[in-house]
Design a protein around this motif. Structure first.
Motif: not given
Lengths: 301, 301
Positions: A11-12, A14, A64, B40, B44, B71-72, B74-75, B78-79
């Protein structure tokens, strides 16, 4: 063979976990498999030489697994790369990468060669003297391939004491290595197995991510030396596996068992789990040995 | 205003340095400016709440300023993001992002609203009750805009002792804050400055990266509270600045001086330099105060 796990979480990206990317060292090749965001930093962190990567295999076009590719391609350019770069990926990635390079007016000064994949059946996509790579069609939400990396059968090893004792002319050594019976100096044919030993058994590595539980891959990955199979979920979330077309640890283990592989490596964990031990425990109720991938881990296969 | 530097190095993400991204906190907005690969993860790491970002400003389409955006986006999906996301960027980024989302069959379930920039003159691209954002056309190898963030002139502050002493009806308070003279209960007009104090002076922040030395931006950034100006090179590499359309630390300082800004923040350093102190030293031969951006640094403006 050596497998460097650069990232193995789903997924992401981190702070402490990375999306899918791994480097397989096989017969002097460094094959990069998938390229999530941040892969170029992971390559630096693990001191993998950028210029040794000449072939990149992308399983599917979820972020991803591929959002780090355009950055890696750009960095290769900034570093003055001259070597060709081959990219094996689902159709569409070429268009996307080229558009981004065009928008940045940042064409590569090395050759960027795309091999666009569209086949729903396994196909040979790379071959040299010592290695082959075939696709493994997987069952995911978008068009997805795993990859099967195989060493070719090597030459037989000469037993030099026996060869000299039998009085074999050096001109026959190559045939001997290939397994032929050859004449000695007296013209008498000597049986090959008296003077050679078998080559080390060729190794093989199957990368299968992302995929739902899918028994149709079993003939393709039968008896491989190592199988990397995604295990996004634990059993407690099995109801999520089918609709998202992912697998549980137990499902990965069931595939490993049915395919009679030598070892199973799990990865592509959902970031909802803090502890990975349960993946191994659940898989080992069905199959062993099971190893857990983790970012930065290196497997000797 | 608070400026969070997430990344301020040029060219490629590395183990300990990040490409350009910063978050400007201004009147309850969190504006993300540029979005290099890994942004991203930097968000975090610095505990910036994803869902407070509603506006993203992209200066230009070189990878170190935009490869982290898809990517950001997409995240966010997902969130479970629901809020609209506005993206102000050169024309072309929309096509590239949408293509990538399409290839991954990963459309956002929130509204993604692109504001495509093509103008070579400064234009107002965002405005609400308290803030404006204007473009600052820059001189780089591809179409590039800096951004000027300005607080609007605030209301005057009521001096409540004076207001009550003069006997002003509450219905006039709003007019008082706006600077008007108003009648007291006897119908006599009282001068505004007897009952109010000026608002705090509005602050402004100009982001100028990437750009060659370019005096034509001076009227646009005149007297801003803080100027972030790229300084890719030191004087020893000045011969690289013009052809790559980047600036040296001294050139950034010359712009700061000519524009009479209140403070200069340097960034976008070439990764060839191990130590940043020389950037400050060289800039301070021309202008002060000079501050050095660095990844993770926060500036109160």
């Amino acid at each position: 063979m050596k497998l460097n796990i650069l990232g193995c979480y789903s997924a992401t990206p981190r702070t402490f976990t990375n999306p899918t990317a791994q480097v397989l060292e096989i017969n002097n090749h460094l094959f990069l498999i998938d390229c999530g965001e941040g892969t170029q930093v992971q390559l630096r962190r693990h001191k993998i030489k950028f210029n040794r990567i000449k072939h990149i295999f992308i399983s599917h076009l979820h972020g991803d697994h591929c959002f780090g590719l355009v950055g890696l391609i750009s960095t290769f350019r900034l570093l003055g790369r001259e070597a060709d770069l081959h990219i094996y990926a689902p159709k569409g990635l070429k268009e996307s990468i080229l558009l981004q390079l065009k928008l940045g007016n940042s064409w590569t000064n090395y050759n960027l060669i795309f091999h666009e994949l569209t086949n729903n059946k396994s196909e040979l996509i790379f071959e040299d003297e010592k290695v082959t790579v075939e696709t493994i069609p997987l069952d995911h939400r978008v068009y997805t391939n795993g990859f099967l990396f195989r060493e070719k059968e090597g030459d037989r090893k000469l037993d030099m004491n026996a060869v000299l004792n039998e009085g074999i002319d050096v001109a026959y050594y190559r045939k001997l290595k290939q397994g032929a019976d050859v004449p000695n100096l007296k013209g008498v044919i000597v049986r090959n197995e008296l003077m050679t030993k078998p080559a080390a058994p060729p190794k093989s590595y199957a990368f299968c991510s992302d995929t739902a539980y899918n028994e149709s891959i079993i003939p393709l990955i039968s008896s491989v030396t190592a199988l990397y199979h995604e295990s996004t979920f634990l059993d407690q979330h099995i109801e999520l596996a089918a609709p998202t077309k992912h697998s549980t640890a137990k499902q990965a283990a069931a595939i490993a068992k049915l395919a009679n592989v030598e070892q199973l490596i799990l990865g592509h964990y959902s970031t909802r789990y803090d502890n990975l031990d349960a993946f191994k425990e659940e898989a080992e109720t069905i199959y062993s040995p099971v190893y857990l991938a983790d970012d930065g881990k290196v497997f000797d296969i």
